[in-house]
Design an enzyme around this catalytic site. Structure first.
Site, mmCIF file in Angstrom:
data_model
loop_
_atom_site.group_PDB
_atom_site.id
_atom_site.type_symbol
_atom_site.label_atom_id
_atom_site.label_comp_id
_atom_site.label_asym_id
_atom_site.label_seq_id
_atom_site.Cartn_x
_atom_site.Cartn_y
_atom_site.Cartn_z
ATOM 1 N N SER A 67 0.851 -1.189 0.000
ATOM 2 C CA SER A 67 0.000 0.000 0.000
ATOM 3 C C SER A 67 0.882 1.232 0.000
ATOM 4 O O SER A 67 2.036 1.193 0.454
ATOM 5 C CB SER A 67 -0.890 0.010 1.238
ATOM 6 N N TYR B 229 -1.946 -1.013 10.584
ATOM 7 C CA TYR B 229 -1.983 -1.453 9.190
ATOM 8 C C TYR B 229 -0.795 -0.878 8.416
ATOM 9 O O TYR B 229 -0.102 -1.600 7.684
ATOM 10 C CB TYR B 229 -3.293 -0.995 8.559
#
Length: 244
Positions: free
Chosen positions: A136, A149
């Protein structure tokens, strides 16, 4: 760019929904022999109906022992896509042990475990291979409530380079794709506030989020021999966000 994966064995984790599901469908359409891994059996059943002939494995990748039992003898794999992930939303001061452990177990530890299983098989068979991690852009930039995360994705960047260095002599390439928000069910969790979503989109130079197809196309490129000299890299699929 014409790609052909005919007859090549591939494994995709997090295959039940979103990016993982579309990656399975794309690889199947291009002739690969796909093993689809998900913890949700109903998703695998419907995916099998869309992609006749794929092999499915239902397992919670956050469970090390169950993963070893499920995938330890999965058979030859030349192409691996580590896509499985969970996205908890918690402010840093409210992060719990349970959420921390679960997120790292699924997002990072399973990536290491599955990659070990697959890479050992490649080395034993003496074949080249390609491993792609779905990371990401938050590996490089922070968003509110995503500290845990983001930390897993930052660690994936390091593992990508470390694995590329150690597996390169065996002709195994390791790369990542690093998308911005993708409009999947998981991505929508981050965009529950319409005003925040609007402001975030406007910060992207292309004034858009990523489509699943954008990410899948980058994955396919990195899996293919069209990227034969690319290893240890991360492709940003971020609509220019980190350039702004």
């Amino acid at each position: 760019m014409q790609l052909n994966f005919r007859g090549l064995p591939a494994l995709v984790t997090g295959a039940g929904k979103g990016i993982g599901r579309d990656t399975v469908k794309a690889l199947h359409a291009l002739g690969a022999k796909v093993v689809a891994v998900s913890r949700t059996d109903a998703d695998l059943v419907s995916l099998s109906e869309e992609c006749p002939g794929i092999q499915t494995v239902c397992v919670d990748l956050g469970d090390w022992d169950a993963t070893e039992r499920a995938l330890g003898n999965v058979g030859p794999v030349d192409l691996l896509v580590n896509n499985a992930a969970v996205v908890p939303l918690q402010p840093f001061l409210e992060v719990t042990k349970e959420v921390f452990d679960r997120t790292f177990s699924v997002n990072l530890r399973s990536l290491v475990q599955v990659s070990q299983i697959v890479a050992r098989g490649m080395i034993h068979r003496g074949v080249p291979g390609s491993i792609v991690h779905v990371s990401s852009m938050v590996a490089h930039v922070t968003f509110p409530n995503l500290s845990v995360y983001s930390s897993t994705k930052g660690a994936i960047s390091v593992f990508t380079r470390a694995m590329a260095a150690e597996l390169g002599p065996y002709k195994i390439r390791v790369n990542s794709v690093n998308p911005t928000v993708v409009l999947t069910a998981m991505g929508q969790k981050v965009l529950t506030d319409p005003e925040i979503a609007r402001k975030l989109k406007e910060r992207h130079p292309l004034r858009k989020f990523a489509e699943t197809e954008d990410v899948v196309n980058s994955i396919l490129f990195l899996l293919s021999d069209r990227s034969a000299s690319t290893s240890g890299s991360g492709i940003l699929v971020d609509a220019g966000y980190l350039a702004s």
